[in-house]
Design an enzyme around this catalytic site. Structure first.
Site, short mmCIF file in Angstrom:
data_model
loop_
_atom_site.label_atom_id
_atom_site.label_comp_id
_atom_site.label_asym_id
_atom_site.label_seq_id
_atom_site.Cartn_x
_atom_site.Cartn_y
_atom_site.Cartn_z
N MET A 86 -4.31 27.25 19.65
CA MET A 86 -3.26 27.50 18.73
C MET A 86 -1.95 28.29 19.35
O MET A 86 -0.80 27.98 18.77
CB MET A 86 -3.96 28.76 17.76
CG MET A 86 -4.94 28.25 16.97
SD MET A 86 -5.66 29.70 15.89
CE MET A 86 -4.52 30.39 14.92
N VAL A 89 0.11 25.34 20.70
CA VAL A 89 0.61 24.63 19.66
C VAL A 89 2.05 25.51 19.10
O VAL A 89 3.05 25.16 18.85
CB VAL A 89 -0.11 23.91 18.67
CG1 VAL A 89 0.49 23.53 17.62
CG2 VAL A 89 -0.92 23.11 19.29
N GLU A 90 1.67 26.70 18.75
CA GLU A 90 2.30 27.70 18.00
C GLU A 90 3.64 28.00 18.99
O GLU A 90 4.71 28.02 18.38
CB GLU A 90 1.58 29.07 17.83
CG GLU A 90 0.52 28.87 16.70
CD GLU A 90 1.16 28.82 15.29
OE1 GLU A 90 2.63 28.89 15.09
OE2 GLU A 90 0.60 28.78 14.44
N SER A 91 3.58 28.49 20.32
CA SER A 91 4.65 28.95 21.03
C SER A 91 4.67 28.22 22.28
O SER A 91 5.67 28.65 22.94
CB SER A 91 4.36 30.52 21.21
OG SER A 91 3.13 30.65 22.03
N TYR A 175 0.37 20.26 12.43
CA TYR A 175 -0.03 21.45 13.33
C TYR A 175 -1.63 21.50 13.34
O TYR A 175 -2.19 21.65 14.53
CB TYR A 175 0.45 22.73 12.58
CG TYR A 175 -0.12 23.89 12.86
CD1 TYR A 175 -0.01 24.57 14.03
CD2 TYR A 175 -1.36 24.57 12.20
CE1 TYR A 175 -0.51 25.64 14.59
CE2 TYR A 175 -1.76 25.87 12.65
CZ TYR A 175 -1.57 26.33 14.03
OH TYR A 175 -1.99 27.48 14.59
#
Length: 190
Positions: A86, A89-91, A175
């Protein structure tokens, strides 16, 4: 007299140190330049930092964040490898990342959600990861499925419930696919 004041101060500090905080209560600490440590249940200024949290330098390699990710993942019963996927992918492991929509930090938490989670320092790695993992735990508990929980993390739980599945939002579908692909590559799960 000075000795008595010093003993009293040491006793008070020892009692405060030994007392557990109430759930949800944060104790703040400030180390003054004169060597005196101040403790408070309120953040009196920007120099006061939460006393019990993990601080991570701003420029850190992803593998070094794994200690923080493992700690909070295990604490909240979320697979640390899922959390790592996560964050990737997120940041992209950029601690001070801000999305075009305003999501902040490693786990890209929206300010409103951060307030709901009690996240005061969105750009501190430890608190951001902890808040994101708690939120993901709530989504896993609500939906019982990693893909649906990820969709809710990205698009919001209301949207997942309304659509009764992963919403037809390209960003959300992308996502979920990216996180699950990275998670599967690390754990051997498909």
């Amino acid at each position: 007299m000075r000795r008595a004041v010093f003993r009293l101060a040491v006793t008070v500090c020892a009692v405060l140190w030994a007392m557990p905080a109430r759930p949800g209560e944060v104790i703040y600490k400030y180390d003054a330049p004169n060597g005196v440590t101040h403790l408070s249940n309120r953040r009196l200024n920007k120099d006061y930092r939460p006393f019990f949290y993990m601080r991570v330098p701003q420029s850190v390699d992803p593998d070094k964040l794994m200690a923080v990710i493992r700690y909070y993942g295990r604490r909240h019963k979320v697979d640390p490898e899922l959390v790592r996927a996560m964050v990737e992918v997120e940041s992209g492991f950029v601690i001070e990342a801000v999305s075009p929509k305003g999501a902040q930090g490693l786990m890209q938490i929206m300010p409103g959600t951060g307030r709901d989670l009690g996240l005061a320092e969105p750009f501190e790695a430890g608190p951001n990861i902890e808040a994101g993992v708690r939120y993901m735990r709530a989504m896993l508990d609500r939906y019982g499925d990693k893909s649906l929980a990820l969709a809710a993390y990205n698009a919001g739980p209301g949207r997942v419930s309304k659509d009764m599945g992963i919403p037809e939002i390209a960003e959300t579908r992308d996502y979920v696919a990216k996180v699950m692909r990275r998670y599967g590559a690390r754990t051997g799960m498909r």
